[in-house]
Each structure stands twice: as C-alpha cells, then as structure tokens.
Design a protein around this motif. Structure first.
Motif, PDB file in Angstrom:
ATOM      1  N   VAL A  27       0.836  -1.207   0.000  1.00  0.00           N
ATOM      2  CA  VAL A  27       0.000   0.000   0.000  1.00  0.00           C
ATOM      3  C   VAL A  27       0.871   1.257   0.000  1.00  0.00           C
ATOM      4  N   GLY A  28       1.965   1.222   0.787  1.00  0.00           N
ATOM      5  CA  GLY A  28       2.846   2.380   0.847  1.00  0.00           C
ATOM      6  C   GLY A  28       3.516   2.691  -0.475  1.00  0.00           C
ATOM      7  N   ALA A  29       3.741   1.665  -1.315  1.00  0.00           N
ATOM      8  CA  ALA A  29       4.338   1.901  -2.626  1.00  0.00           C
ATOM      9  C   ALA A  29       3.287   2.126  -3.703  1.00  0.00           C
ATOM     10  N   ALA A  30       2.099   1.536  -3.561  1.00  0.00           N
ATOM     11  CA  ALA A  30       1.068   1.643  -4.599  1.00  0.00           C
ATOM     12  C   ALA A  30       0.513   3.061  -4.701  1.00  0.00           C
ATOM     13  N   VAL A  31       0.312   3.709  -3.568  1.00  0.00           N
ATOM     14  CA  VAL A  31      -0.295   5.046  -3.582  1.00  0.00           C
ATOM     15  C   VAL A  31       0.583   6.064  -4.307  1.00  0.00           C
ATOM     16  N   PRO A  32       1.881   6.203  -3.977  1.00  0.00           N
ATOM     17  CA  PRO A  32       2.697   7.189  -4.723  1.00  0.00           C
ATOM     18  C   PRO A  32       2.891   6.819  -6.183  1.00  0.00           C
ATOM     19  N   LEU A  33       2.954   5.517  -6.506  1.00  0.00           N
ATOM     20  CA  LEU A  33       3.096   5.125  -7.911  1.00  0.00           C
ATOM     21  C   LEU A  33       1.859   5.506  -8.716  1.00  0.00           C
ATOM     22  N   PHE A  34       0.686   5.228  -8.166  1.00  0.00           N
ATOM     23  CA  PHE A  34      -0.541   5.593  -8.867  1.00  0.00           C
ATOM     24  C   PHE A  34      -0.663   7.109  -9.001  1.00  0.00           C
ATOM     25  N   LEU A  92       2.561  -1.798 -12.554  1.00  0.00           N
ATOM     26  CA  LEU A  92       3.111  -3.045 -13.104  1.00  0.00           C
ATOM     27  C   LEU A  92       4.368  -3.508 -12.376  1.00  0.00           C
ATOM     28  N   PRO A  93       5.378  -2.656 -12.135  1.00  0.00           N
ATOM     29  CA  PRO A  93       6.557  -3.143 -11.400  1.00  0.00           C
ATOM     30  C   PRO A  93       6.224  -3.633  -9.998  1.00  0.00           C
ATOM     31  N   LEU A  94       5.241  -3.029  -9.361  1.00  0.00           N
ATOM     32  CA  LEU A  94       4.863  -3.470  -8.022  1.00  0.00           C
ATOM     33  C   LEU A  94       4.242  -4.860  -8.061  1.00  0.00           C
ATOM     34  N   VAL A  95       3.468  -5.155  -9.104  1.00  0.00           N
ATOM     35  CA  VAL A  95       2.902  -6.497  -9.255  1.00  0.00           C
ATOM     36  C   VAL A  95       4.009  -7.526  -9.455  1.00  0.00           C
ATOM     37  N   LEU A  96       5.026  -7.187 -10.238  1.00  0.00           N
ATOM     38  CA  LEU A  96       6.152  -8.097 -10.442  1.00  0.00           C
ATOM     39  C   LEU A  96       6.893  -8.371  -9.138  1.00  0.00           C
ATOM     40  N   VAL A  97       7.078  -7.340  -8.322  1.00  0.00           N
ATOM     41  CA  VAL A  97       7.733  -7.522  -7.031  1.00  0.00           C
ATOM     42  C   VAL A  97       6.896  -8.422  -6.127  1.00  0.00           C
ATOM     43  N   MET A  98       5.583  -8.259  -6.144  1.00  0.00           N
ATOM     44  CA  MET A  98       4.719  -9.127  -5.340  1.00  0.00           C
ATOM     45  C   MET A  98       4.833 -10.577  -5.781  1.00  0.00           C
ATOM     46  N   LEU A  99       4.861 -10.825  -7.089  1.00  0.00           N
ATOM     47  CA  LEU A  99       5.005 -12.194  -7.586  1.00  0.00           C
ATOM     48  C   LEU A  99       6.347 -12.793  -7.177  1.00  0.00           C
ATOM     49  N   ASN A 100       7.383 -11.959  -7.125  1.00  0.00           N
ATOM     50  CA  ASN A 100       8.687 -12.452  -6.689  1.00  0.00           C
ATOM     51  C   ASN A 100       8.694 -12.754  -5.196  1.00  0.00           C
ATOM     52  N   LEU A 101       8.067 -11.908  -4.399  1.00  0.00           N
ATOM     53  CA  LEU A 101       8.035 -12.136  -2.957  1.00  0.00           C
ATOM     54  C   LEU A 101       7.259 -13.398  -2.595  1.00  0.00           C
ATOM     55  N   THR A 102       6.239 -13.717  -3.381  1.00  0.00           N
ATOM     56  CA  THR A 102       5.468 -14.934  -3.131  1.00  0.00           C
ATOM     57  C   THR A 102       6.122 -16.177  -3.722  1.00  0.00           C
ATOM     58  N   ILE A 114       7.982   3.712 -16.980  1.00  0.00           N
ATOM     59  CA  ILE A 114       7.608   2.324 -16.722  1.00  0.00           C
ATOM     60  C   ILE A 114       8.793   1.397 -16.951  1.00  0.00           C
ATOM     61  N   THR A 115       9.607   1.678 -17.976  1.00  0.00           N
ATOM     62  CA  THR A 115      10.797   0.858 -18.231  1.00  0.00           C
ATOM     63  C   THR A 115      11.787   0.954 -17.077  1.00  0.00           C
ATOM     64  N   VAL A 116      11.990   2.158 -16.575  1.00  0.00           N
ATOM     65  CA  VAL A 116      12.900   2.339 -15.433  1.00  0.00           C
ATOM     66  C   VAL A 116      12.366   1.598 -14.205  1.00  0.00           C
ATOM     67  N   LEU A 117      11.076   1.705 -13.951  1.00  0.00           N
ATOM     68  CA  LEU A 117      10.484   0.998 -12.818  1.00  0.00           C
ATOM     69  C   LEU A 117      10.571  -0.514 -12.999  1.00  0.00           C
ATOM     70  N   TYR A 118      10.455  -0.975 -14.236  1.00  0.00           N
ATOM     71  CA  TYR A 118      10.570  -2.417 -14.492  1.00  0.00           C
ATOM     72  C   TYR A 118      11.956  -2.941 -14.128  1.00  0.00           C
ATOM     73  N   PHE A 119      13.001  -2.236 -14.551  1.00  0.00           N
ATOM     74  CA  PHE A 119      14.356  -2.683 -14.229  1.00  0.00           C
ATOM     75  C   PHE A 119      14.644  -2.543 -12.727  1.00  0.00           C
ATOM     76  N   MET A 120      14.021  -1.571 -12.070  1.00  0.00           N
ATOM     77  CA  MET A 120      14.157  -1.493 -10.616  1.00  0.00           C
ATOM     78  C   MET A 120      13.512  -2.711  -9.954  1.00  0.00           C
ATOM     79  N   ALA A 121      12.365  -3.143 -10.468  1.00  0.00           N
ATOM     80  CA  ALA A 121      11.717  -4.349  -9.937  1.00  0.00           C
ATOM     81  C   ALA A 121      12.568  -5.586 -10.198  1.00  0.00           C
ATOM     82  N   VAL A 122      13.207  -5.650 -11.364  1.00  0.00           N
ATOM     83  CA  VAL A 122      14.090  -6.785 -11.670  1.00  0.00           C
ATOM     84  C   VAL A 122      15.285  -6.801 -10.719  1.00  0.00           C
TER      85      VAL A 122
END
Length: 289
Positions: free
Chosen positions: A112-119, A171-181, A223-231
């Motif tokens: 939630v803390g990351a989703a709000v500022p990203l949105f 999108l990057p936040l969803v990828l991070v969630m999938l990695n954490l699970t 979005i590309t920068v956020l994607y590589f940060m998630a990776v």
C-alpha cells in the motif's frame, strides 16, 4: 469471534466507508463547477468571437437536456470515491487484518505504501500529457468543420487516461509481489526484458494519441525504469533466499547434492558390565552373555 459479530463489524465498517463517500460527494457537488473547469482545462476552448473552424479550438457543450445533471452527479460520485478512498480502504483493511499473519501484514503495508505514490505519479503524468493529446486529436478536424465536444465525453476521456496511466505505473509493483510470493524469479523477469520494453512502448504509442514521440516516451520511459528497478529488487531477493536455502533454485526433477560419506556411529553397549575394559571372556565370549 462468532459469525454474528463478524457480520456486525462488517456492517459498521461499510457504513463508515459509505458515510465518508457521501460526505465527500456532497462537498464535490458544491464545487462541481470548479471541478469541471479543472478537468476540462486541457481542452483549448474557443474564446469570445472565435469560431471553431478546423482544429484551432473546440466548444464544450451538453448535448441532452439531462446531461448537465447526470454529468454533475457522475463527477461528484467519482470524486467521492477517489478522495474518500483512504477511509474506505482503511475500513476494509481493518476488517481483514485480524486474520493475517505478521509477515502478511508487513507485505501489505509495504504494498500500500508503494502503490499510492506510484498511482499518483502516473495520474499526474497523465494530466500533464492530456493537453498535448487533446490538441493533436482536435488538429485532425478538417477545415470547415467545428469541434463541439460533449462535456461528459471530455470527462470520461480525462478519467480514463488518469486511470490507465496510474494502473500502468503499478506493473513493477505487481512483479515484485510475484517475486516475494515465489511465483516469479528475477532471472526469468530479466529474460523478458526485450519483450517487456517492446510491449511498454507499443502500449505507450496506443494509449497516447499523439503524432510525436513525446507522449509515448513520457509513459514508456518511467515504466521501463520501474521495471528494471523491480528486476534488480527481485534478483537481490533471490540471492537472499538462496543463501538461506541453497536447494531453492533447483528444478523439480533436479536432485540436490547429498553428502554420502559414512559417519562414525558409536552405539552404547547393551549392559553396564560390557562397558568395563577388564572383564573375563570364556571361549571368546563375554562371561555376562
């Protein structure tokens, strides 16, 4: 907790959330004219004495008798849902939180803390790109034709752009969630980078109806920068997991390394008399046996 108490708690929390939405909606009704002007600011409206000929400007109007009323109600309700979202999301969280484990609560707080500022960042970027998109769309009007836009359509277009940009930044936040699970590894995400970049730029070109690459890059670049940060986060998290469990990265049909060296086993003697070094033996056997 009994089922009746759960239902009563759900009723109370739903009532609090609805009360917050209704209160903000009433305030939005009072300032509905200002909200309409703020959301339609991206449209180059025609000034006094200026005719809408071709793509120079547009006239914002209501096309039906009920359009002013329905548009005002729709805008006020949407504002109530968005502005009161912290209240009703907290009520939903407070109802679900007692059934979560400590680590699940920690992940939820971080999400939630990351989703709000990203949105919010995506929504703000959409609002910045809107004037460019509207001008390009209006410029396609041929000479001799007038641009008479419905205010409801303008508001729908604005809200749709804001929602699409805001959700795209998640999108990057969803990828991070999938990695954490444990459902997606950082190495696999890194292997998708060509397809992801191509898809992001195609998505940016479709969702931003501009002839120049400014709008596309403005959406696809962050979005590309956020994607590589998630990776990068996922790769570091995978390394941390491998240190805790070396066999975690093995496939289902891959055997782990097993130490087959025999270890010395010292079995205790069955009787106390057999543990004495000085004992009589008869015909090669202990006299106790």
């Amino acid at each position: 907790m009994p089922l009746g108490e759960h239902l009563r708690e759900l009723r109370n929390r739903l009532a609090k959330g609805l009360l917050a939405i209704v209160a903000v909606t009433i305030v939005a009704l009072v300032y509905s004219q200002d909200l309409m002007q703020f959301l339609t600011k991206s449209v180059p409206t025609c000034g006094p004495g200026v005719s809408s000929d071709g793509g120079n400007c547009a006239i914002v109007s209501f096309n039906t008798l009920m359009a002013p009323f329905s548009t005002t109600i729709q805008l006020s309700l949407t504002t109530g849902l968005v502005v009161a979202s912290p209240v009703w999301l907290y009520q939903l969280w407070a109802f679900v939180a007692p059934g979560l484990h400590r680590n699940e609560k920690k992940y939820t707080y971080a999400f939630v803390g990351a989703a709000v500022p990203l949105f919010s960042a995506g929504a703000y970027l959409a609002y910045l790109i809107l004037p460019i998109s509207v001008k390009v769309l209006i410029s396609l009007t041929p000479e001799g034709s007038a641009n008479i836009l419905s205010l409801g359509d303008v508001l729908d277009f604005t809200l749709r752009m804001v929602l699409v940009f805001g959700l795209a930044f998640e999108l990057p936040l969803v990828l991070v969630m999938l990695n954490l699970t444990g459902l997606l590894t950082g190495r696999r995400m890194l292997g998708w980078w060509r397809a992801v970049i191509m898809g992001v730029f195609v998505f940016g070109a479709v969702i931003t109806p501009t002839t120049d690459p400014v709008g596309m890059i403005a959406l696809a670049g962050p979005i590309t920068v956020l994607y590589f940060m998630a990776v990068g986060f996922s790769l570091v998290n995978d390394m941390r997991r491998r240190r805790g469990n070396p066999d975690r990265g093995l496939a289902d049909d891959e055997a782990s390394e097993v130490d087959l060296r025999p270890e010395p086993v010292s079995a205790p003697l069955a009787l106390p008399e057999q543990s004495s070094p000085e004992r009589d033996r008869v015909n090669g056997y202990d006299d106790v046996t």
